[in-house]
Design a protein around this motif. Structure first.
Motif, short mmCIF file in Angstrom:
data_model
loop_
_atom_site.label_atom_id
_atom_site.label_comp_id
_atom_site.label_asym_id
_atom_site.label_seq_id
_atom_site.Cartn_x
_atom_site.Cartn_y
_atom_site.Cartn_z
N PRO A 72 -32.44 14.42 -5.11
CA PRO A 72 -31.09 14.18 -4.59
C PRO A 72 -30.28 15.48 -4.42
CG PRO A 72 -31.59 12.61 -6.32
CD PRO A 72 -32.70 13.63 -6.32
N VAL A 73 -30.48 16.42 -5.33
CA VAL A 73 -29.82 17.72 -5.22
C VAL A 73 -30.32 18.44 -3.97
CG1 VAL A 73 -29.56 19.99 -6.32
CG2 VAL A 73 -29.48 17.91 -7.71
N ALA A 74 -31.64 18.39 -3.75
CA ALA A 74 -32.22 19.04 -2.57
C ALA A 74 -31.70 18.43 -1.28
CB ALA A 74 -33.76 18.96 -2.63
N TRP A 75 -31.61 17.10 -1.23
CA TRP A 75 -31.11 16.44 -0.02
C TRP A 75 -29.65 16.78 0.24
CZ3 TRP A 75 -33.79 14.96 3.84
CH2 TRP A 75 -35.08 14.47 3.67
N LEU A 76 -28.83 16.81 -0.79
CA LEU A 76 -27.43 17.17 -0.63
C LEU A 76 -27.30 18.62 -0.16
CD1 LEU A 76 -24.48 16.26 -0.93
CD2 LEU A 76 -24.59 17.06 -3.30
N ALA A 77 -28.08 19.49 -0.76
CA ALA A 77 -28.07 20.90 -0.34
C ALA A 77 -28.54 21.05 1.10
CB ALA A 77 -28.94 21.73 -1.29
N PHE A 78 -29.55 20.27 1.50
CA PHE A 78 -30.03 20.31 2.88
C PHE A 78 -28.91 19.88 3.83
CE2 PHE A 78 -31.97 18.53 6.68
CZ PHE A 78 -32.78 19.57 7.08
N ALA A 79 -28.17 18.85 3.46
CA ALA A 79 -27.07 18.38 4.30
C ALA A 79 -26.01 19.47 4.45
CB ALA A 79 -26.45 17.11 3.71
N PHE A 80 -25.64 20.13 3.36
CA PHE A 80 -24.67 21.22 3.43
C PHE A 80 -25.20 22.39 4.26
CE2 PHE A 80 -22.45 19.37 -0.28
CZ PHE A 80 -21.14 19.48 0.18
N ALA A 81 -26.49 22.70 4.10
CA ALA A 81 -27.08 23.79 4.88
C ALA A 81 -27.08 23.45 6.37
CB ALA A 81 -28.50 24.08 4.39
N ALA A 82 -27.41 22.20 6.68
CA ALA A 82 -27.43 21.78 8.09
C ALA A 82 -26.03 21.83 8.68
CB ALA A 82 -28.02 20.38 8.21
N LEU A 83 -25.04 21.35 7.95
CA LEU A 83 -23.66 21.35 8.45
C LEU A 83 -23.14 22.78 8.63
CD1 LEU A 83 -21.05 19.92 9.26
CD2 LEU A 83 -20.45 19.85 6.82
N SER A 84 -23.29 23.59 7.61
CA SER A 84 -22.80 24.98 7.72
C SER A 84 -23.58 25.75 8.78
CB SER A 84 -22.86 25.70 6.37
OG SER A 84 -24.18 25.72 5.86
N GLY A 85 -24.88 25.49 8.87
CA GLY A 85 -25.69 26.13 9.90
C GLY A 85 -25.27 25.72 11.29
N PHE A 86 -24.98 24.44 11.49
CA PHE A 86 -24.53 23.96 12.79
C PHE A 86 -23.19 24.59 13.18
CE2 PHE A 86 -22.08 21.00 15.42
CZ PHE A 86 -22.89 20.99 16.56
N LEU A 87 -22.28 24.69 12.21
CA LEU A 87 -20.98 25.29 12.49
C LEU A 87 -21.12 26.78 12.83
CD1 LEU A 87 -18.78 23.48 9.83
CD2 LEU A 87 -18.88 23.06 12.30
N MET A 88 -22.02 27.48 12.15
CA MET A 88 -22.26 28.88 12.53
C MET A 88 -22.92 28.95 13.91
SD MET A 88 -23.32 30.92 9.05
CE MET A 88 -24.75 29.93 8.69
N PHE A 89 -23.83 28.02 14.18
CA PHE A 89 -24.51 27.97 15.47
C PHE A 89 -23.52 27.83 16.62
CE2 PHE A 89 -26.15 25.17 18.83
CZ PHE A 89 -27.15 26.00 19.36
N ILE A 90 -22.57 26.89 16.51
CA ILE A 90 -21.68 26.66 17.65
C ILE A 90 -20.79 27.87 17.93
CG2 ILE A 90 -21.68 24.16 17.38
CD1 ILE A 90 -18.77 24.41 16.33
N SER A 91 -20.58 28.72 16.94
CA SER A 91 -19.73 29.89 17.17
C SER A 91 -20.37 30.87 18.15
CB SER A 91 -19.40 30.59 15.86
OG SER A 91 -20.52 31.28 15.36
N ARG A 92 -21.69 30.89 18.19
CA ARG A 92 -22.41 31.79 19.11
C ARG A 92 -23.67 31.10 19.64
NH1 ARG A 92 -23.87 36.00 15.49
NH2 ARG A 92 -25.26 36.69 17.11
N ALA A 93 -23.53 29.84 20.01
CA ALA A 93 -24.68 29.03 20.42
C ALA A 93 -25.47 29.66 21.57
CB ALA A 93 -24.23 27.63 20.80
N ALA A 94 -24.77 30.22 22.55
CA ALA A 94 -25.46 30.81 23.70
C ALA A 94 -26.36 31.98 23.26
CB ALA A 94 -24.45 31.28 24.74
N ASP A 95 -25.94 32.73 22.26
CA ASP A 95 -26.77 33.83 21.75
C ASP A 95 -27.94 33.29 20.92
OD1 ASP A 95 -25.02 35.70 22.85
OD2 ASP A 95 -23.82 35.81 21.02
N PHE A 96 -27.67 32.29 20.10
CA PHE A 96 -28.70 31.78 19.20
C PHE A 96 -29.85 31.10 19.94
CE2 PHE A 96 -25.35 31.51 15.69
CZ PHE A 96 -25.79 32.67 15.07
N VAL A 97 -29.56 30.38 21.02
CA VAL A 97 -30.64 29.65 21.69
C VAL A 97 -31.67 30.57 22.34
CG1 VAL A 97 -29.34 27.52 22.05
CG2 VAL A 97 -29.36 29.27 23.84
N THR A 98 -31.30 31.82 22.57
CA THR A 98 -32.25 32.78 23.15
C THR A 98 -32.84 33.72 22.10
OG1 THR A 98 -30.45 34.30 23.70
CG2 THR A 98 -31.12 32.70 25.41
#
Length: 156
Positions: A72-98
């Motif tokens: 359960p700790v791992a799943w919660l941490a994965f959710a936080f990592a996915a959310l924070s990662g997505f928010l960082m991604f959208i800040s420079r999505a055009a750069d990240f996709v390439t």
């Protein structure tokens, strides 16, 4: 097509705020690193136990009890990592996709997810067989490589 979608994500006011705020992106990075540390630490302990590593009383804890406590700790941490990662991604999505390191990171996360899915479909965590020990070792390698690929994003 994906580049167009990524560019539109980067063009949002929220993405611009993350990109330009002196605190937003650093706070997201800290949250992401905390989540990854917690995720990898939880998985690492379970994987070491499945592999059969034994030290000072650690082997006295049944694997299934350890997994019930840490998954359960791992799943919660994965959710936080996915959310924070997505928010960082959208800040420079055009750069990240390439970025090849970003693509590698996503591929490694998918491979790690597939590995754990196969393990839980065909394995019994309470009594792991040799194949499951190899899967646990592969899990450690995949998550360590994911972290390395993630760190490489800034340098590629």
């Amino acid at each position: 097509m994906f580049e167009t979608y990524a560019s539109s994500l980067s063009a949002t006011a929220f993405a611009a705020w993350i990109r330009t705020s002196p605190l937003a992106y650093p706070a997201l990075e800290i949250a992401h690193l905390w989540a990854l540390s917690t995720l990898f630490g939880s998985i690492f302990v379970i994987d070491l136990r499945i592999i059969g590593i034994r030290w000072r009383g650690f082997s006295l804890i049944p694997i299934d009890a350890l997994a019930r406590s840490l998954l359960p700790v791992a799943w919660l941490a994965f959710a936080f990592a996915a959310l924070s990662g997505f928010l960082m991604f959208i800040s420079r999505a055009a750069d990240f996709v390439t970025n090849p390191a970003f693509a590698l990171k996503l591929a490694l996360i998918a491979a790690a997810g597939l590995n754990v899915m196969v393990f839980h479909l065909y394995g019994n965590i309470a009594s792991p067989r040799p194949l499951h020990r190899w899967q646990a070792a592969l899990s450690i390698v995949l998550w360590a490589a994911t972290i390395a690929a993630g760190r490489s994003i800034a340098y590629v």
